[in-house]
Motif scaffolding. Structure first.
Motif, PDB file in Angstrom:
ATOM      1  N   PRO A  68       0.810  -1.226   0.000  1.00  0.00           N
ATOM      2  CA  PRO A  68       0.000   0.000   0.000  1.00  0.00           C
ATOM      3  C   PRO A  68       0.843   1.276   0.000  1.00  0.00           C
ATOM      4  N   MET A  69       2.001   1.243   0.647  1.00  0.00           N
ATOM      5  CA  MET A  69       2.868   2.425   0.658  1.00  0.00           C
ATOM      6  C   MET A  69       3.461   2.682  -0.729  1.00  0.00           C
ATOM      7  N   LEU A  70       3.874   1.619  -1.392  1.00  0.00           N
ATOM      8  CA  LEU A  70       4.400   1.762  -2.746  1.00  0.00           C
ATOM      9  C   LEU A  70       3.312   2.245  -3.701  1.00  0.00           C
ATOM     10  N   ASN A  71       2.108   1.701  -3.545  1.00  0.00           N
ATOM     11  CA  ASN A  71       0.999   2.157  -4.377  1.00  0.00           C
ATOM     12  C   ASN A  71       0.755   3.651  -4.186  1.00  0.00           C
ATOM     13  N   LYS A  72       0.814   4.086  -2.928  1.00  0.00           N
ATOM     14  CA  LYS A  72       0.531   5.493  -2.614  1.00  0.00           C
ATOM     15  C   LYS A  72       1.593   6.420  -3.169  1.00  0.00           C
ATOM     16  N   ILE A  73       2.857   6.095  -2.947  1.00  0.00           N
ATOM     17  CA  ILE A  73       3.924   7.002  -3.375  1.00  0.00           C
ATOM     18  C   ILE A  73       3.994   7.099  -4.891  1.00  0.00           C
ATOM     19  N   ASN A  74       3.493   6.089  -5.587  1.00  0.00           N
ATOM     20  CA  ASN A  74       3.537   6.104  -7.050  1.00  0.00           C
ATOM     21  C   ASN A  74       2.286   6.692  -7.695  1.00  0.00           C
ATOM     22  N   THR A  75       1.363   7.194  -6.880  1.00  0.00           N
ATOM     23  CA  THR A  75       0.197   7.893  -7.442  1.00  0.00           C
ATOM     24  C   THR A  75       0.542   9.318  -7.840  1.00  0.00           C
ATOM     25  N   GLY A  86       6.672  12.987  -1.287  1.00  0.00           N
ATOM     26  CA  GLY A  86       8.048  12.750  -0.881  1.00  0.00           C
ATOM     27  C   GLY A  86       8.207  11.644   0.138  1.00  0.00           C
ATOM     28  N   ILE A  87       7.320  11.638   1.156  1.00  0.00           N
ATOM     29  CA  ILE A  87       7.407  10.650   2.230  1.00  0.00           C
ATOM     30  C   ILE A  87       6.022  10.072   2.474  1.00  0.00           C
ATOM     31  N   VAL A  88       5.950   8.754   2.582  1.00  0.00           N
ATOM     32  CA  VAL A  88       4.681   8.077   2.880  1.00  0.00           C
ATOM     33  C   VAL A  88       4.804   7.364   4.219  1.00  0.00           C
ATOM     34  N   GLY A  89       3.755   7.478   5.034  1.00  0.00           N
ATOM     35  CA  GLY A  89       3.720   6.808   6.319  1.00  0.00           C
ATOM     36  C   GLY A  89       2.668   5.720   6.362  1.00  0.00           C
TER      37      GLY A  89
END
Length: 342
Positions: free
Chosen positions: A135-142, A147-150
């Motif tokens: 889910p973090m990778l999905n979010k940062i690639n939207t 810059g930073i995903v938590g």
């Protein structure tokens, strides 16, 4: 998505907490260990953590689906043509330079060994019950501006209560921050979305960044030792045009500050008190100097409150921290601090 995972290095920072670190390594199997690499940094533990972790990984890395296990001092790691991916390695940091220093060591070692695109800094006192990375990778690639995903941090006990949705909303004019959705039952997470989560910084217990972000913004500042590194990083990120985000499907169980003397929500260690009181002044001086008097007043008010309980030792620590923060001094660290984040 497996390609994204293949490009991800997980950074685990250990200080005197080998039991937690080993449990965390085991729990990473939920993100499929056969396609992620792990860098474990021992930040100059004062117990037998390094030996315990070294023995465990050496005996189990193949079972955990890592192709290779490497261990060395920080300055001995170098790129090698013989490196097999995915791998796990254990690094001796050389000194306990603090939370940012230890994570930076992990990132530098990872980048020297493989061309990773993503770096997930994960507290070693966390546990995964599901794949929290995807889910973090999905979010940062939207959005390339992220810059930073938590993650959604959940208290280890009880496991149905949120510690923070990604991180903290910081009130500069009050010199304090609130963990977003702290105390809310996990069943209510559906009422939150990007539009009503006001993130000022991502909690250090779980942070995902890209290599390009590191190239642009830089590593975390090592001036703080403990606390306020995340706020400093967020200020710098925003100056470069980056935003912050939380992946609401990324759930991470977190033991709250057990190894820095703050496992009790009512009690804070004196060393923790020192860095909280000093570092807010350092951060304010750098990024929001107009609010610096408010941070000083906050420390003074804390001292006044402690007079009622006659906690003069704590008052002395806050006064020293305030002077050091205003003068830009570092303390003489006689006692090693943990490098885990609340």
């Amino acid at each position: 998505m497996s390609d994204y995972k293949m490009q991800t290095a997980i950074i685990l920072l250990n200080f005197n907490g080998w039991q937690d670190t080993i449990a965390c390594i085991d729990s990473i199997s939920f993100v499929r260990d056969d396609i992620v690499s792990v860098i474990v940094v021992d930040n100059c533990s004062t117990n037998d953590s390094y030996e315990q972790i070294n023995r465990y990984i050496g005996d189990n890395y193949a079972r955990l689906n890592y192709s290779q296990y490497l261990t060395a001092d920080y300055n001995e790691f170098a790129a090698t043509d013989k490196l097999e991916h995915p791998f796990i390695c254990l690094v001796k940091s050389g000194c306990n330079g603090g939370f940012a220093y230890g994570n930076n060591v992990g990132i530098k070692v990872a980048r020297s060994l493989y061309k990773f695109e993503y770096f997930w800094m994960l507290n070693s006192d966390t546990l995964l019950k599901s794949d929290a990375l995807t889910p973090m990778l999905n979010k940062i690639n939207t959005d390339k501006s992220i810059g930073i995903v938590g993650s959604v941090l959940i208290y280890m006990d009880p496991q149905n209560t949120i510690q923070a949705l990604g991180g903290v909303h910081f009130h500069c004019h009050l010199a304090r921050g609130d963990q977003i959705a702290n105390g809310v039952n996990i069943s209510e997470i559906g009422r939150f979305n990007d539009s009503n989560i006001n993130l000022d910084y991502i909690a250090g217990a779980s942070m995902l960044v890209r290599a390009s972000f590191l190239d642009s913004v830089g590593l975390m500042s090592e001036d703080y030792f403990l606390y306020y590194e995340e706020l400093d990083w967020a200020f710098r990120a925003k100056r470069k045009g980056y935003s912050l985000a939380v992946a609401l499907d990324s759930h991470v169980l977190h033991k709250e500050g057990a190894s820095i003397g703050t496992s009790s929500k009512q009690t804070r260690s004196l060393l923790s008190e020192y860095y909280l009181s000093r570092n807010i002044l350092i951060c304010y001086k750098l990024f929001i100097p107009v609010y610096l008097p408010i941070a000083v007043v906050r420390n003074i008010v804390n001292c006044i409150k402690l007079i009622k309980t006659k906690d003069f030792g704590r008052i002395k620590v806050i006064i020293r921290a305030t002077a050091d923060g205003l003068m830009g001094r570092s303390c003489d660290r006689q006692v090693h601090l943990s490098t885990k984040k609340n």
